[in-house]
Design a protein around this motif. Structure first.
Motif, PDB file in Angstrom:
ATOM      1  N   LYS A   4       0.938  -1.053   0.066  1.00 23.71           N
ATOM      2  CA  LYS A   4      -0.036   0.010  -0.066  1.00 23.71           C
ATOM      3  C   LYS A   4       1.084   1.191  -0.090  1.00 23.71           C
ATOM      4  O   LYS A   4       0.355   2.332  -0.502  1.00 23.71           O
ATOM      5  CB  LYS A   4      -0.787  -0.045   1.235  1.00 23.71           C
ATOM      6  N   THR A   5       2.179   1.085   0.648  1.00 27.25           N
ATOM      7  CA  THR A   5       2.998   2.156   0.587  1.00 27.25           C
ATOM      8  C   THR A   5       3.767   2.460  -1.078  1.00 27.25           C
ATOM      9  O   THR A   5       3.929   3.336  -1.152  1.00 27.25           O
ATOM     10  CB  THR A   5       3.979   2.198   1.765  1.00 27.25           C
ATOM     11  N   TYR A   6       4.135   1.137  -1.298  1.00 28.58           N
ATOM     12  CA  TYR A   6       4.974   0.963  -2.288  1.00 28.58           C
ATOM     13  C   TYR A   6       4.176   1.292  -3.787  1.00 28.58           C
ATOM     14  O   TYR A   6       4.848   1.975  -4.505  1.00 28.58           O
ATOM     15  CB  TYR A   6       5.470  -0.493  -2.455  1.00 28.58           C
ATOM     16  N   LEU A  33      12.068  -7.009  -2.011  1.00 28.78           N
ATOM     17  CA  LEU A  33      11.801  -5.560  -1.657  1.00 28.78           C
ATOM     18  C   LEU A  33      10.748  -5.552  -0.604  1.00 28.78           C
ATOM     19  O   LEU A  33      10.638  -4.370   0.314  1.00 28.78           O
ATOM     20  CB  LEU A  33      10.835  -5.120  -3.027  1.00 28.78           C
ATOM     21  N   PHE A  34      10.057  -6.538  -0.185  1.00 28.53           N
ATOM     22  CA  PHE A  34       8.999  -6.186   0.916  1.00 28.53           C
ATOM     23  C   PHE A  34       9.370  -7.190   2.017  1.00 28.53           C
ATOM     24  O   PHE A  34       8.427  -7.544   2.836  1.00 28.53           O
ATOM     25  CB  PHE A  34       7.402  -6.634   0.343  1.00 28.53           C
ATOM     26  N   PHE A  91      15.771   6.340  -4.145  1.00 32.55           N
ATOM     27  CA  PHE A  91      15.515   5.554  -5.322  1.00 32.55           C
ATOM     28  C   PHE A  91      16.540   5.207  -6.159  1.00 32.55           C
ATOM     29  O   PHE A  91      17.670   5.442  -6.273  1.00 32.55           O
ATOM     30  CB  PHE A  91      14.701   6.626  -6.507  1.00 32.55           C
ATOM     31  N   LEU A  92      16.444   3.555  -6.387  1.00 33.30           N
ATOM     32  CA  LEU A  92      17.572   3.119  -7.141  1.00 33.30           C
ATOM     33  C   LEU A  92      17.386   3.002  -8.436  1.00 33.30           C
ATOM     34  O   LEU A  92      17.993   2.624  -9.194  1.00 33.30           O
ATOM     35  CB  LEU A  92      17.803   1.734  -6.286  1.00 33.30           C
ATOM     36  N   GLU A 124      12.475   0.781  -7.862  1.00 31.48           N
ATOM     37  CA  GLU A 124      12.962   0.394  -6.694  1.00 31.48           C
ATOM     38  C   GLU A 124      13.523   1.331  -5.753  1.00 31.48           C
ATOM     39  O   GLU A 124      14.229   2.201  -6.307  1.00 31.48           O
ATOM     40  CB  GLU A 124      14.228  -0.655  -7.026  1.00 31.48           C
ATOM     41  N   PHE A 125      13.125   1.343  -4.630  1.00 34.89           N
ATOM     42  CA  PHE A 125      13.679   2.361  -3.662  1.00 34.89           C
ATOM     43  C   PHE A 125      13.522   1.847  -2.238  1.00 34.89           C
ATOM     44  O   PHE A 125      12.874   0.759  -2.062  1.00 34.89           O
ATOM     45  CB  PHE A 125      12.624   3.623  -3.767  1.00 34.89           C
TER      46      PHE A 125
END
Length: 175
Positions: A13-15, A87-88, A130-131, A135-136
Motif C-alpha cells: 500500500k505504501t510501495y 523488496l517487501f 530511489f535506485l 526500486e527504492f
C-alpha cells in the motif's frame, strides 16, 4: 558516523503509489503523444468535419486510460511477483558515509553504495531513496533513533551531494 535503524517492512500500500507516480513522472514525454493526436484530430476537424474532433477526443481518452492502466498493473504486479518479494521483507539499515547496509539479521546483509542511488525524495513521514524507477528504500522517520539520527542522516545526504531533495506527496492508504 553510523546510523542504525529499527527494522522496517515496506508494504504494498505504501510501495504502489510511490512507484506508480515515479514511473509516470519518469515517462513524462509520453503524455505528448495524446496531446499530438488531439491536435491532429483538431486540425482534421477544422478542415473537414467536427466529427473528427469527437473521434480524437475518444481515441485520446482511450489511449490515456490504457497507458495509465498498463503502468498501474505493472507496478501492482511487482508487489505480487516471486522475484521481487525481497523488496517487501523486513530489514534494518546501517547507514554510513561509505554505504548503506541493508541487514536481514545481525550477520546477513547487503551493502548498497551511495552512487547506486539516483535520487532522493522526502514526504511528510519518510525519506525515499530511489535506485531505479520502481526500486527504492522507504525510510520512515520513526525507524530512526530520534532527531539526532535524522540530522546525522541529512548531513550524510548533503555530504554525498543530495542537496536538492524533492518533496513528494504519497497517497498511501492508511491501514
Amino acid at each position: 558516523m553510523q546510523i542504525k535503524t529499527k527494522k522496517y517492512q515496506l508494504d504494498a500500500k505504501t510501495y504502489t503509489p510511490i512507484a506508480f507516480s515515479n514511473v509516470l513522472k519518469a515517462w513524462w514525454w509520453v503524455w505528448l503523444i495524446p496531446a499530438g493526436l488531439l491536435l491532429l484530430f483538431g486540425v482534421a476537424a477544422a478542415i473537414w468535419s467536427m466529427a473528427w474532433l469527437w473521434w480524437g477526443i475518444g481515441v485520446t481518452v482511450v489511449l490515456v486510460g490504457l497507458y495509465i492502466l498498463f503502468w498501474y498493473l505493472q507496478v501492482v504486479a511487482i508487489t505480487q511477483h516471486e522475484k521481487t518479494k525481497t523488496l517487501f521483507e523486513k530489514y534494518n539499515y546501517i547507514i554510513t558515509s561509505k554505504e548503506i547496509l541493508v541487514m536481514i539479521d545481525e550477520q546477513r546483509g547487503s551493502p548498497i553504495a551511495w552512487d547506486k542511488i539516483i535520487k532522493i525524495a522526502k514526504n511528510k513521514e519518510a525519506y525515499v531513496l530511489f535506485l531505479s524507477k520502481v526500486e527504492f528504500f522507504y525510510l520512515p522517520f520513526r525507524i530512526f533513533g530520534g532527531d539526532n539520527q535524522l540530522k546525522m542522516f541529512e548531513t550524510i545526504l548533503k555530504r554525498k551531494g543530495f542537496n536538492d531533495i524533492k518533496t513528494i506527496e504519497t497517497y498511501a492508504k492508511k491501514a
